[in-house]
Design a protein around this motif. Structure first.
Motif, PDB file in Angstrom:
ATOM      1  N   PHE A  28       0.840  -1.204   0.000  1.00 57.83           N
ATOM      2  CA  PHE A  28       0.000   0.000   0.000  1.00 57.83           C
ATOM      3  C   PHE A  28       0.872   1.250   0.000  1.00 57.83           C
ATOM      4  O   PHE A  28       1.886   1.322   0.704  1.00 57.83           O
ATOM      5  CB  PHE A  28      -0.896   0.040   1.239  1.00 57.83           C
ATOM      6  CG  PHE A  28      -2.228  -0.623   1.029  1.00 57.83           C
ATOM      7  CD1 PHE A  28      -3.216  -0.009   0.270  1.00 57.83           C
ATOM      8  CD2 PHE A  28      -2.497  -1.854   1.596  1.00 57.83           C
ATOM      9  CE1 PHE A  28      -4.451  -0.610   0.073  1.00 57.83           C
ATOM     10  CE2 PHE A  28      -3.733  -2.471   1.413  1.00 57.83           C
ATOM     11  CZ  PHE A  28      -4.707  -1.846   0.651  1.00 57.83           C
ATOM     12  N   GLU A  62       0.500   5.839  -0.587  1.00 56.78           N
ATOM     13  CA  GLU A  62      -0.451   6.953  -0.489  1.00 56.78           C
ATOM     14  C   GLU A  62      -0.727   7.610  -1.832  1.00 56.78           C
ATOM     15  O   GLU A  62      -1.828   8.076  -2.078  1.00 56.78           O
ATOM     16  CB  GLU A  62       0.103   8.014   0.477  1.00 56.78           C
ATOM     17  CG  GLU A  62       0.005   7.648   1.937  1.00 56.78           C
ATOM     18  CD  GLU A  62      -1.417   7.763   2.471  1.00 56.78           C
ATOM     19  OE1 GLU A  62      -1.850   8.867   2.837  1.00 56.78           O
ATOM     20  OE2 GLU A  62      -2.107   6.729   2.500  1.00 56.78           O
ATOM     21  N   THR A  83      -3.180   2.025  -3.909  1.00 55.52           N
ATOM     22  CA  THR A  83      -3.494   3.141  -3.017  1.00 55.52           C
ATOM     23  C   THR A  83      -4.729   2.722  -2.218  1.00 55.52           C
ATOM     24  O   THR A  83      -5.189   1.586  -2.327  1.00 55.52           O
ATOM     25  CB  THR A  83      -3.785   4.427  -3.808  1.00 55.52           C
ATOM     26  OG1 THR A  83      -4.941   4.206  -4.628  1.00 55.52           O
ATOM     27  CG2 THR A  83      -2.603   4.804  -4.690  1.00 55.52           C
ATOM     28  N   ASP A  84      -5.303   3.637  -1.455  1.00 55.79           N
ATOM     29  CA  ASP A  84      -6.450   3.268  -0.636  1.00 55.79           C
ATOM     30  C   ASP A  84      -7.707   3.009  -1.451  1.00 55.79           C
ATOM     31  O   ASP A  84      -8.754   2.701  -0.877  1.00 55.79           O
ATOM     32  CB  ASP A  84      -6.707   4.333   0.430  1.00 55.79           C
ATOM     33  CG  ASP A  84      -5.737   4.205   1.594  1.00 55.79           C
ATOM     34  OD1 ASP A  84      -5.641   3.097   2.142  1.00 55.79           O
ATOM     35  OD2 ASP A  84      -5.070   5.193   1.939  1.00 55.79           O
ATOM     36  N   GLY A  90      -8.468  -0.142  -0.374  1.00 56.35           N
ATOM     37  CA  GLY A  90      -8.509  -0.266   1.083  1.00 56.35           C
ATOM     38  C   GLY A  90      -9.860  -0.662   1.634  1.00 56.35           C
ATOM     39  O   GLY A  90      -9.964  -1.066   2.782  1.00 56.35           O
ATOM     40  N   GLU A  91     -10.917  -0.560   0.815  1.00 62.20           N
ATOM     41  CA  GLU A  91     -12.260  -0.871   1.306  1.00 62.20           C
ATOM     42  C   GLU A  91     -12.997  -1.742   0.312  1.00 62.20           C
ATOM     43  O   GLU A  91     -12.847  -1.597  -0.893  1.00 62.20           O
ATOM     44  CB  GLU A  91     -13.064   0.421   1.517  1.00 62.20           C
ATOM     45  CG  GLU A  91     -12.635   1.249   2.700  1.00 62.20           C
ATOM     46  CD  GLU A  91     -13.602   2.399   2.952  1.00 62.20           C
ATOM     47  OE1 GLU A  91     -14.751   2.149   3.319  1.00 62.20           O
ATOM     48  OE2 GLU A  91     -13.183   3.539   2.756  1.00 62.20           O
ATOM     49  N   ASN A 116       2.987  -1.597   4.315  1.00 57.06           N
ATOM     50  CA  ASN A 116       2.585  -0.198   4.196  1.00 57.06           C
ATOM     51  C   ASN A 116       3.835   0.610   3.842  1.00 57.06           C
ATOM     52  O   ASN A 116       4.630   0.951   4.714  1.00 57.06           O
ATOM     53  CB  ASN A 116       1.979   0.317   5.505  1.00 57.06           C
ATOM     54  CG  ASN A 116       0.520  -0.066   5.652  1.00 57.06           C
ATOM     55  OD1 ASN A 116      -0.235  -0.047   4.686  1.00 57.06           O
ATOM     56  ND2 ASN A 116       0.119  -0.424   6.855  1.00 57.06           N
ATOM     57  N   PRO A 121      -0.704   6.094   6.336  1.00 56.01           N
ATOM     58  CA  PRO A 121      -1.741   7.132   6.384  1.00 56.01           C
ATOM     59  C   PRO A 121      -1.772   7.785   7.761  1.00 56.01           C
ATOM     60  O   PRO A 121      -1.458   7.148   8.770  1.00 56.01           O
ATOM     61  CB  PRO A 121      -3.026   6.349   6.120  1.00 56.01           C
ATOM     62  CG  PRO A 121      -2.736   4.964   6.593  1.00 56.01           C
ATOM     63  CD  PRO A 121      -1.275   4.738   6.338  1.00 56.01           C
ATOM     64  N   ARG A 159      -7.735   4.141   8.368  1.00 59.26           N
ATOM     65  CA  ARG A 159      -7.273   3.620   7.079  1.00 59.26           C
ATOM     66  C   ARG A 159      -6.247   2.511   7.263  1.00 59.26           C
ATOM     67  O   ARG A 159      -6.161   1.602   6.434  1.00 59.26           O
ATOM     68  CB  ARG A 159      -6.714   4.764   6.239  1.00 59.26           C
ATOM     69  CG  ARG A 159      -7.832   5.614   5.635  1.00 59.26           C
ATOM     70  CD  ARG A 159      -7.325   6.910   5.060  1.00 59.26           C
ATOM     71  NE  ARG A 159      -6.296   6.687   4.070  1.00 59.26           N
ATOM     72  CZ  ARG A 159      -5.357   7.585   3.773  1.00 59.26           C
ATOM     73  NH1 ARG A 159      -5.335   8.753   4.399  1.00 59.26           N
ATOM     74  NH2 ARG A 159      -4.456   7.328   2.855  1.00 59.26           N
ATOM     75  N   GLN A 211      -8.489  -0.414   7.740  1.00 55.74           N
ATOM     76  CA  GLN A 211      -9.110  -0.834   6.487  1.00 55.74           C
ATOM     77  C   GLN A 211      -8.128  -1.603   5.616  1.00 55.74           C
ATOM     78  O   GLN A 211      -8.484  -2.611   5.003  1.00 55.74           O
ATOM     79  CB  GLN A 211      -9.640   0.385   5.742  1.00 55.74           C
ATOM     80  CG  GLN A 211     -10.869   1.009   6.386  1.00 55.74           C
ATOM     81  CD  GLN A 211     -11.143   2.416   5.889  1.00 55.74           C
ATOM     82  OE1 GLN A 211     -10.429   2.931   5.026  1.00 55.74           O
ATOM     83  NE2 GLN A 211     -12.167   3.051   6.432  1.00 55.74           N
ATOM     84  N   ARG A 212      -6.896  -1.130   5.563  1.00 58.80           N
ATOM     85  CA  ARG A 212      -5.891  -1.819   4.753  1.00 58.80           C
ATOM     86  C   ARG A 212      -5.652  -3.234   5.278  1.00 58.80           C
ATOM     87  O   ARG A 212      -5.708  -4.205   4.518  1.00 58.80           O
ATOM     88  CB  ARG A 212      -4.571  -1.034   4.766  1.00 58.80           C
ATOM     89  CG  ARG A 212      -4.610   0.270   3.988  1.00 58.80           C
ATOM     90  CD  ARG A 212      -3.267   0.982   4.101  1.00 58.80           C
ATOM     91  NE  ARG A 212      -3.219   2.236   3.356  1.00 58.80           N
ATOM     92  CZ  ARG A 212      -2.127   2.987   3.236  1.00 58.80           C
ATOM     93  NH1 ARG A 212      -0.999   2.619   3.836  1.00 58.80           N
ATOM     94  NH2 ARG A 212      -2.160   4.117   2.536  1.00 58.80           N
TER      95      ARG A 212
END
Length: 297
Positions: free
Chosen positions: A47, A49, A102-103, A106-107, A119, A123, A128, A131-132
């Motif tokens: 992940f 940003e 990216t995020d 994440g969801e 990571n 974040p 977040r 969520q990741r």
């Protein structure tokens, strides 16, 4: 000041040296958890940003792994349809080993065929982080999940994050691994983002200054964490085995009866009679309603 920063950034790019990438490369090549028994790279999610960083990492990872198709990406510019295709490739194609995201990933995406996550960027919102990690650490996951957070030591941001993760490690052991489930709840008085901004802007020379690291300590105090766990718990009692089997039997009966015509008919006929309606059978499976109660009309 901006010109000086731009020059510094250009110098870093032209030097060809990237300590953060070097650490990630070393992690991928020299960490036992990253490899299958036959030496193949295990499925891994990285992940980040920003889209620029994602493109940079995808290029570097493809070079490191020697295969263009081994790396797939998900970012905000990927359509929902293409996102599903990438997810399917990552889950089912043995050639695809790494997902850089990216995020946008994440969801709402189940990636629990992997159990490894990095990571690369952190974040400033702990929700977040949850969520990741929740993409792989979720109900149904049978493997132990491993998460590596890359923190720049020697920076004020890094100092806050290092203390955060050190405390998480300690409290996770004490609370049976549930700390990640409540990470979004722990910073009730001041957000993690505000603490990080304070750490970067201020020097905290005097004892009266409230150091962000002390605030992290307070937020992750064990009694505070236990109170949050108790507050958000769905149930305080554990169902004993006998009751559990009874509930399961009732659920199986309900499933068997669900939407079967006989049970719908029996319910409707009885309910209609209870409220004063009148109906009579005409033929098999058909009724004539001769009176509809006022409440229903």
């Amino acid at each position: 000041m901006l010109e000086a920063l731009e020059k510094q950034a250009r110098d870093v790019v032209h030097s060809g040296q990237d300590r953060k990438w070097s650490e990630l490369s070393n992690l991928l090549q020299n960490t036992p958890e990253m490899r299958e028994r036959d030496g193949r790279q295990r499925k891994l999610i990285v992940f980040t940003e920003h889209r620029d960083t994602l493109d940079y990492l995808a290029l570097k990872l493809r070079g490191l792994m020697g295969d263009e198709e081994a790396v797939v990406v998900i970012h905000g510019g990927v359509t929902r349809e293409d996102r599903s295709k990438v997810q399917d490739l990552f889950r089912n194609d043995p050639v695809v080993r790494v997902l850089v995201a990216t995020d946008a990933a994440g969801e709402g995406i189940n990636l629990q065929n992997a159990n490894l996550m990095v990571n690369y960027d952190l974040p400033w919102n702990p929700n977040r982080l949850e969520q990741r990690f929740g993409r792989i650490h979720r109900i149904g996951q049978t493997a132990v999940c491993h998460l590596w957070n890359m923190v720049a030591a020697g920076t004020r941001e890094g100092d806050v994050f290092l203390r955060l993760f050190e405390k998480l490690d300690v409290e996770r052991e004490a609370l049976g691994g549930r700390v990640f489930d409540i990470l979004g709840e722990v910073f009730e008085n001041r957000s993690l983002k505000d603490l990080l901004v304070d750490a970067i802007r201020n020097d905290f020379h005097t004892e009266s200054d409230k150091n962000p690291i002390d605030a992290v300590e307070d937020a992750l105090d064990r009694r505070h964490l236990e109170s949050i766990i108790a507050r958000i718990a769905l149930c305080e009692q554990v169902i004993d085995e006998t009751r559990l089997f009874a509930v399961r039997e009732d659920m199986e009966k309900a499933e068997a009866r669900k939407l079967q015509p006989y049970f719908i008919q029996a319910f409707f006929v009885r309910a209609f009679d209870e409220i004063g309606g009148a109906l009579r059978p005409r033929e098999a499976g058909r009724f004539e309603i001769t009176h509809v109660p006022v409440e229903i009309r």
